[in-house]
Design an enzyme around this catalytic site. Structure first.
Site, PDB file in Angstrom:
ATOM      1  N   TYR A  63       8.349   8.829  -1.941  1.00  0.00           N
ATOM      2  CA  TYR A  63       7.879   7.460  -1.697  1.00  0.00           C
ATOM      3  C   TYR A  63       8.196   7.032  -0.257  1.00  0.00           C
ATOM      4  CZ  TYR A  63       7.468   2.364  -2.516  1.00  0.00           C
ATOM      5  OH  TYR A  63       7.126   1.032  -2.459  1.00  0.00           O
TER       6      TYR A  63
HETATM    7  N1  LIG Z   1       7.724  -3.850  -5.967  1.00  0.00           N
HETATM    8  C1  LIG Z   1       8.371  -3.618  -4.853  1.00  0.00           C
HETATM    9  O1  LIG Z   1       9.599  -3.808  -4.755  1.00  0.00           O
HETATM   10  C2  LIG Z   1       7.639  -3.143  -3.632  1.00  0.00           C
HETATM   11  C3  LIG Z   1       8.273  -3.257  -2.385  1.00  0.00           C
HETATM   12  C4  LIG Z   1       7.618  -2.803  -1.237  1.00  0.00           C
HETATM   13  C5  LIG Z   1       6.342  -2.282  -1.337  1.00  0.00           C
HETATM   14  N2  LIG Z   1       5.741  -2.214  -2.562  1.00  0.00           N
HETATM   15  C6  LIG Z   1       4.387  -1.662  -2.595  1.00  0.00           C
HETATM   16  O2  LIG Z   1       3.494  -2.657  -3.060  1.00  0.00           O
HETATM   17  C7  LIG Z   1       2.387  -2.044  -3.711  1.00  0.00           C
HETATM   18  C8  LIG Z   1       2.199  -2.662  -5.074  1.00  0.00           C
HETATM   19  O3  LIG Z   1       3.375  -2.464  -5.822  1.00  0.00           O
HETATM   20  P1  LIG Z   1       3.710  -3.264  -7.160  1.00  0.00           P
HETATM   21  O4  LIG Z   1       5.179  -3.446  -7.172  1.00  0.00           O
HETATM   22  O5  LIG Z   1       2.818  -4.429  -7.311  1.00  0.00           O
HETATM   23  O6  LIG Z   1       3.368  -2.123  -8.233  1.00  0.00           O
HETATM   24  P2  LIG Z   1       2.686  -2.199  -9.677  1.00  0.00           P
HETATM   25  O7  LIG Z   1       3.022  -0.900 -10.323  1.00  0.00           O
HETATM   26  O8  LIG Z   1       3.041  -3.464 -10.358  1.00  0.00           O
HETATM   27  O9  LIG Z   1       1.115  -2.240  -9.326  1.00  0.00           O
HETATM   28  C9  LIG Z   1       0.480  -1.149  -8.709  1.00  0.00           C
HETATM   29  C10 LIG Z   1      -0.997  -1.190  -9.016  1.00  0.00           C
HETATM   30  O10 LIG Z   1      -1.612  -0.057  -8.368  1.00  0.00           O
HETATM   31  C11 LIG Z   1      -2.474   0.582  -9.290  1.00  0.00           C
HETATM   32  N3  LIG Z   1      -2.656   1.987  -8.969  1.00  0.00           N
HETATM   33  C12 LIG Z   1      -1.753   2.981  -9.090  1.00  0.00           C
HETATM   34  N4  LIG Z   1      -2.292   4.157  -8.742  1.00  0.00           N
HETATM   35  C13 LIG Z   1      -3.572   3.909  -8.393  1.00  0.00           C
HETATM   36  C14 LIG Z   1      -4.650   4.719  -7.953  1.00  0.00           C
HETATM   37  N5  LIG Z   1      -4.525   6.044  -7.822  1.00  0.00           N
HETATM   38  N6  LIG Z   1      -5.828   4.118  -7.666  1.00  0.00           N
HETATM   39  C15 LIG Z   1      -5.984   2.790  -7.824  1.00  0.00           C
HETATM   40  N7  LIG Z   1      -5.006   1.967  -8.249  1.00  0.00           N
HETATM   41  C16 LIG Z   1      -3.806   2.525  -8.533  1.00  0.00           C
HETATM   42  C17 LIG Z   1      -1.790   0.371 -10.650  1.00  0.00           C
HETATM   43  O11 LIG Z   1      -2.680   0.589 -11.738  1.00  0.00           O
HETATM   44  C18 LIG Z   1      -1.287  -1.051 -10.528  1.00  0.00           C
HETATM   45  O12 LIG Z   1      -2.255  -1.998 -10.919  1.00  0.00           O
HETATM   46  C19 LIG Z   1       2.699  -0.541  -3.738  1.00  0.00           C
HETATM   47  O13 LIG Z   1       2.037   0.105  -2.677  1.00  0.00           O
HETATM   48  C20 LIG Z   1       4.199  -0.505  -3.533  1.00  0.00           C
HETATM   49  O14 LIG Z   1       4.623   0.700  -2.973  1.00  0.00           O
HETATM   50  C21 LIG Z   1       6.346  -2.629  -3.703  1.00  0.00           C
HETATM   51  C1  LIG Z   2       9.922   1.986  -5.270  1.00  0.00           C
HETATM   52  C2  LIG Z   2       9.837   0.599  -4.756  1.00  0.00           C
HETATM   53  C3  LIG Z   2      10.043  -0.415  -5.853  1.00  0.00           C
HETATM   54  C4  LIG Z   2      10.775   0.307  -3.641  1.00  0.00           C
HETATM   55  C5  LIG Z   2      11.911   0.986  -3.427  1.00  0.00           C
HETATM   56  C6  LIG Z   2      12.805   0.636  -2.384  1.00  0.00           C
HETATM   57  C7  LIG Z   2      12.634  -0.472  -1.657  1.00  0.00           C
HETATM   58  C8  LIG Z   2      13.620  -0.905  -0.655  1.00  0.00           C
HETATM   59  O1  LIG Z   2      13.418  -1.944  -0.029  1.00  0.00           O
HETATM   60  O2  LIG Z   2      14.624  -0.214  -0.473  1.00  0.00           O
HETATM   61  C9  LIG Z   2      11.478  -1.372  -1.895  1.00  0.00           C
HETATM   62  O3  LIG Z   2      10.973  -1.865  -0.723  1.00  0.00           O
HETATM   63  C10 LIG Z   2      10.363  -0.785  -2.759  1.00  0.00           C
HETATM   64  O4  LIG Z   2       9.291  -0.339  -1.954  1.00  0.00           O
END
Ligand SMILES: NC(=O)c1ccc[n+]([C@@H]2O[C@H](COP(=O)([O-])OP(=O)(O)OC[C@H]3O[C@@H](n4cnc5c(N)ncnc54)[C@H](O)[C@@H]3O)[C@@H](O)[C@H]2O)c1
Ligand SMILES: CC(C)C1=CC=C(C(=O)O)[C@@H](O)[C@H]1O
Length: 246
Positions: A153
């Site tokens: 990741y």
């Molecule tokens: N939650 C966190 O702490 C966090 C922090 C930093 C970045 N992010 C990033 O934010 C984005 C969204 O994360 P989230 O926490 O809302 O996750 P989530 O799992 O709640 O939602 C992710 C969405 O992406 C869709 N998805 C997965 N694989 C796919 C594919 N191959 N094609 C199309 N759609 C697909 C899923 O079906 C889902 O609707 C991600 O890129 C994640 O890495 C999340």
């Molecule tokens: C995997 C996801 C929920 C995630 C892991 C680590 C983070 C961090 O800030 O260390 C988050 O930003 C997030 O992307």
């Protein structure tokens, strides 16, 4: 910023839930017509979600054929795409790198990094032709810091940051701006995949002492995705509560 994006069409990948849904809702409230791309798009609840997208398409961002077919339909129906938010992503295993299953590594890179490339590769020629576009790639603080036990990741998100910078330079004179965001942890389904220890450690790194809210991401993305963001491209906008120092 009211109705700031009136008349524009925005594609949001992974928009069925979590951060993507929050971004889509906020772009809609700013006037954009929303196209949701996600693996499964049934069961949309417009009352609970607060808006109705103009299109919901089952698109797998890790498949170039799926992305190209989806985009063709969007152009046929909407005639234009102004905004692309590459948000779809997965976490993958939480494990030491020496135990990381190679197939899982390939899948994380395919969705989190190659998926961003496929969507950009498909949409950019249309934006260049129109002389206007805003692309926002959702990276992560993990892509800046490198976070233990999620090496796939972290590597994919670092790749998203580097890809954004490279592509932004190529497009700098075309009216197409690419930026990315690096959020810290948000309470979504993805976070729930981390261990409680990791979640607590991640929160402890944030000087503001709390998790990021989806609405805070959506507000920032709405500005980056609009015309007022006019002289910033290839940039990483942090949402880290003071954690990021570079
Ligand atoms: N939650 C966190 O702490 C966090 C922090 C930093 C970045 N992010 C990033 O934010 C984005 C969204 O994360 P989230 O926490 O809302 O996750 P989530 O799992 O709640 O939602 C992710 C969405 O992406 C869709 N998805 C997965 N694989 C796919 C594919 N191959 N094609 C199309 N759609 C697909 C899923 O079906 C889902 O609707 C991600 O890129 C994640 O890495 C999340
Ligand atoms: C995997 C996801 C929920 C995630 C892991 C680590 C983070 C961090 O800030 O260390 C988050 O930003 C997030 O992307």
């Amino acid at each position: 910023m009211t109705r700031y994006l009136e008349g524009q069409t925005a594609i949001v990948t992974g928009g069925m839930r979590g951060i993507g849904l929050g971004i889509a809702r906020r772009l809609h409230s700013a006037g954009a017509q929303i196209v949701i791309w996600d693996l499964a798009v049934d069961g949309w609840d417009s009352v609970a979600n607060g808006f109705e997208p103009v299109m919901r398409q089952a698109v797998n961002v890790a498949s170039l054929a799926s992305v190209e077919a989806g985009f063709k339909e969007v152009v046929a129906q909407q005639g234009r795409v102004d905004i692309l938010v590459n948000n779809a992503g997965i976490n993958g295993p939480v494990t030491p790198c020496w135990e990381y299953p190679p197939a899982a590594w390939d899948q994380v890179i395919a969705i989190d990094l190659t998926g961003v490339f496929y969507c950009c590769r498909t949409v950019i020629p249309h934006m260049r032709e129109r002389g206007y576009g805003r692309i926002v790639n959702v990276a992560s603080m993990a892509g800046k810091d490198g976070v233990q036990y999620i090496s796939g990741y972290s590597a994919a998100k670092a790749g998203v940051i580097a890809f954004t910078k490279a592509a932004a330079k190529e497009l700098a004179q075309d009216g197409v701006l690419l930026n990315c965001i690096a959020p810290a942890m948000v309470e979504t389904g993805l976070m729930a995949e981390m261990t409680p220890e990791h979640i607590a450690a991640s929160k402890a790194k944030i000087p503001m002492g709390r998790f990021l809210q989806i609405e805070e991401i959506a507000n920032m993305v709405t500005w980056i995705a609009g015309p007022e963001c006019s002289f910033t491209t290839g940039f990483v906008f942090d949402l880290s509560g003071g954690r990021a120092t570079y």
